[in-house]
Write a protein that holds these residues in place. Sequence first.
Motif, mmCIF file in Angstrom:
data_model
loop_
_atom_site.group_PDB
_atom_site.id
_atom_site.type_symbol
_atom_site.label_atom_id
_atom_site.label_comp_id
_atom_site.label_asym_id
_atom_site.label_seq_id
_atom_site.Cartn_x
_atom_site.Cartn_y
_atom_site.Cartn_z
ATOM 1 N N GLY A 116 0.784 -1.234 0.000
ATOM 2 C CA GLY A 116 0.000 0.000 0.000
ATOM 3 C C GLY A 116 0.809 1.273 0.000
ATOM 4 N N ARG B 119 -2.307 6.997 -4.241
ATOM 5 C CA ARG B 119 -3.715 6.781 -4.606
ATOM 6 C C ARG B 119 -4.440 5.883 -3.602
ATOM 7 N NH1 ARG B 119 -1.048 5.253 -9.317
ATOM 8 N NH2 ARG B 119 -0.469 3.074 -9.572
ATOM 9 N N TYR B 120 -3.704 5.037 -2.867
ATOM 10 C CA TYR B 120 -4.356 4.193 -1.878
ATOM 11 C C TYR B 120 -4.891 5.015 -0.707
ATOM 12 C CZ TYR B 120 -1.638 0.673 -4.411
ATOM 13 O OH TYR B 120 -1.075 -0.116 -5.391
ATOM 14 N N PRO C 144 -9.956 6.678 -1.595
ATOM 15 C CA PRO C 144 -11.075 6.557 -0.652
ATOM 16 C C PRO C 144 -11.517 7.907 -0.093
ATOM 17 C CG PRO C 144 -9.369 4.946 -0.166
ATOM 18 C CD PRO C 144 -8.787 5.879 -1.175
ATOM 19 N N TYR D 257 -9.819 5.714 -10.238
ATOM 20 C CA TYR D 257 -8.544 4.999 -10.166
ATOM 21 C C TYR D 257 -7.861 4.965 -11.528
ATOM 22 C CZ TYR D 257 -5.353 1.071 -10.479
ATOM 23 O OH TYR D 257 -4.258 0.297 -10.749
ATOM 24 N N GLN E 257 -12.082 -1.415 -1.569
ATOM 25 C CA GLN E 257 -11.699 -0.508 -2.648
ATOM 26 C C GLN E 257 -10.177 -0.389 -2.771
ATOM 27 O OE1 GLN E 257 -12.274 3.740 -1.919
ATOM 28 N NE2 GLN E 257 -13.374 3.895 -3.869
ATOM 29 N N VAL E 258 -9.471 -0.247 -1.663
ATOM 30 C CA VAL E 258 -8.014 -0.117 -1.692
ATOM 31 C C VAL E 258 -7.371 -1.441 -2.069
ATOM 32 C CG1 VAL E 258 -5.962 0.412 -0.314
ATOM 33 C CG2 VAL E 258 -8.031 1.799 -0.069
ATOM 34 N N GLU E 259 -7.890 -2.529 -1.554
ATOM 35 C CA GLU E 259 -7.358 -3.847 -1.924
ATOM 36 C C GLU E 259 -7.509 -4.078 -3.424
ATOM 37 O OE1 GLU E 259 -8.281 -6.309 2.206
ATOM 38 O OE2 GLU E 259 -9.787 -6.258 0.613
ATOM 39 N N VAL F 282 -2.348 0.508 5.112
ATOM 40 C CA VAL F 282 -2.577 1.947 4.966
ATOM 41 C C VAL F 282 -3.265 2.442 6.233
ATOM 42 C CG1 VAL F 282 -3.649 3.758 3.592
ATOM 43 C CG2 VAL F 282 -2.842 1.669 2.464
ATOM 44 N N GLY G 54 0.964 5.067 3.761
ATOM 45 C CA GLY G 54 1.070 3.733 3.201
ATOM 46 C C GLY G 54 2.222 2.947 3.812
#
Length: 656
Positions: free
Chosen positions: A388, A392-393, A397, A466, A502-504, A556, A561
Amino acid sequence: MCGITGIFRGVPGSQPLKPALEQMADAIVHRGPDDSGIWEEPSVGLGLGHRRLSIVDLSPAGHQPMLSGCGRFVLAFNGEIYNHNALRRELESSGNAFTGWKGHSDTETLLCAFTVWGVEKTLEMATGMFAIALWDREEQTFTLARDRFGEKPLYYGLVAGALVFGSELKALQRAPGWRGEVEPSVLENYLRYGCVSGQESIFKDVFKLPAGCLLKFSVSDARNGVLPGVVQWWSPVGAARTALEGRNNNPEMALDNVEQALVASVGQQMAADVPLGAFLSGGVDSSLIVALMQSQSSQKIRTFSVGFDDPRYDESEHAAAVAAHLGTEHTTLRATSQMALDLVPKLPELYDEPFADSSQLPTCLISALTRQHVTVALSGDAGDELFGGYNRYVWVPRVWGKLSRMPLPMRQALGRMLKLVPSAGYDRLMYLGSKVLPSRYQIRTFGEKLYKLADVLACSSDRALYGGLASMNRHPEQLLRPDYRSGNPVEDLYPALAGFDQVEWMMLMDTLNFMVDDVLLKVDRASMASSLEVRAPFLDPAVFAAAWQLPLDMRVRNGEGKWALRQILYRHVPRELIERPKMGFAIPLDDWLRGPLREWAEDLLAESNINQVPQLDAGAVKKMWSAHVANEGHFAQQLWIVLQLLAWFRHWGLGN
């Protein structure tokens, strides 16, 4: 580390394949300057070529292509199998068809494993990076296979009716009957990402074998010019799902699990019969790899960083401080801007396909300079994707949570407002703010990132958001003539995956796409151009599983990160040596295109030259260049993509 190539016709030929195979192998001599080999099966028109960079077992017992002890298999292999000694012990204990070893190479281990366990089981048991060409003389089948994450390249296709393959397109271009017609459908995505992404290559009817996949050809397939379907033998999505089922919610146990997996991976990857070292930028990923190397070595580990004459892009002092703390034998390789500029005309040949990640320049420099001292270097590649590390991670969100509640017209208006301030103005604000802001909130090229954010404010979904942030150029269609525009929305480029946060999901998309098509390709070409083997301990299946067993907030957390990696690193290195803004591996591209590279760029951007690429809209390209020169926008990256495409066309003599 090596280079492989070959031809499979399926029928006996009137002429021997050896002269063509020698030419194809010689085209990739940089991948293996220490030895070469050719092997033929005339009855089916099959020939394998190999160039060897000797790393493990420097004796003639490691020569390739290699025949198995039982005489059934012939293997041309590029890569390293890090657990091959463990596989040998298991083979020895099995008592199946084992008759003794001739040497201690991983190639010989693989051949014995193929004999005892078969191809797919062997691939599943092997830990390493590889591209494999395997002929089964008993079943009369030919197999191409690639490692889990795509660390080692493998191209294949039909040329004059024959199957040809190779580590680089240079080898295929030497095949008898090569024509090399450009595939126009890939250009839109190239202009978006700065690389030829996915399974297609820049040439028609030539493909990249996807990571974690294999192809099995019969003699009939080769004779009839049939390309069989790709078989996936390993999937990062499947491996991530399996890991999530065993997610560890005990923070200390989860961190220990990651550290133990990394320690084991680093230990395995330190095995070599030649001098070994590591890249060290002073950032989280490379510092952790070096710390774990030094903790397992009685000798000082050799570490290398590159220092630039532009202080905005120079991390060498940070690297030196980490090296001093860890007690490594550190070398700072001083690189001038002129050294990087001198590389620019060589990029089209070095990268084979158009490639426009400008960090390719410092990567080439650090590889060339490191090779003067060692033959193998460990790197921190893939730490960002697995743990992470990308902005963007954090941003997606936060941003989408707010954007999704705003009407589309309001978002569009906000985007226009953001662009009322010049990009340089935002950079000045960040410079002033850096005097009081915590390091994690300091963002280099702040203006460029805000302009990119303004461009994605009108996105209709988080997948589209994304996609915009993952693009070097969010509107590639604007540089193409209308009849070459796909019209496909960016979110259609990414599959929806159930069961992931969403991050995964973003981390998986980066693992499947950006890491394979950009990061690993960049490092492979840059390092192998100097005959340097680069290994990535983060890309171990056990490390991947340990990363995905972490709760998301251990990757994160609080706008930062790689939280888990930082906690592990702080067990070895003081926090104050690491905490600073993330720099990446960048160059002052804006300044160079307006300054020392301007003459080179304007020569390439002559309308007659742009017209050699009929898909490009010459007017749109020239307009973008004029705006950049006048400092009326932030277009350096988009222009670099076009310039590398034009330079590639010129170098390979393509176009109208």
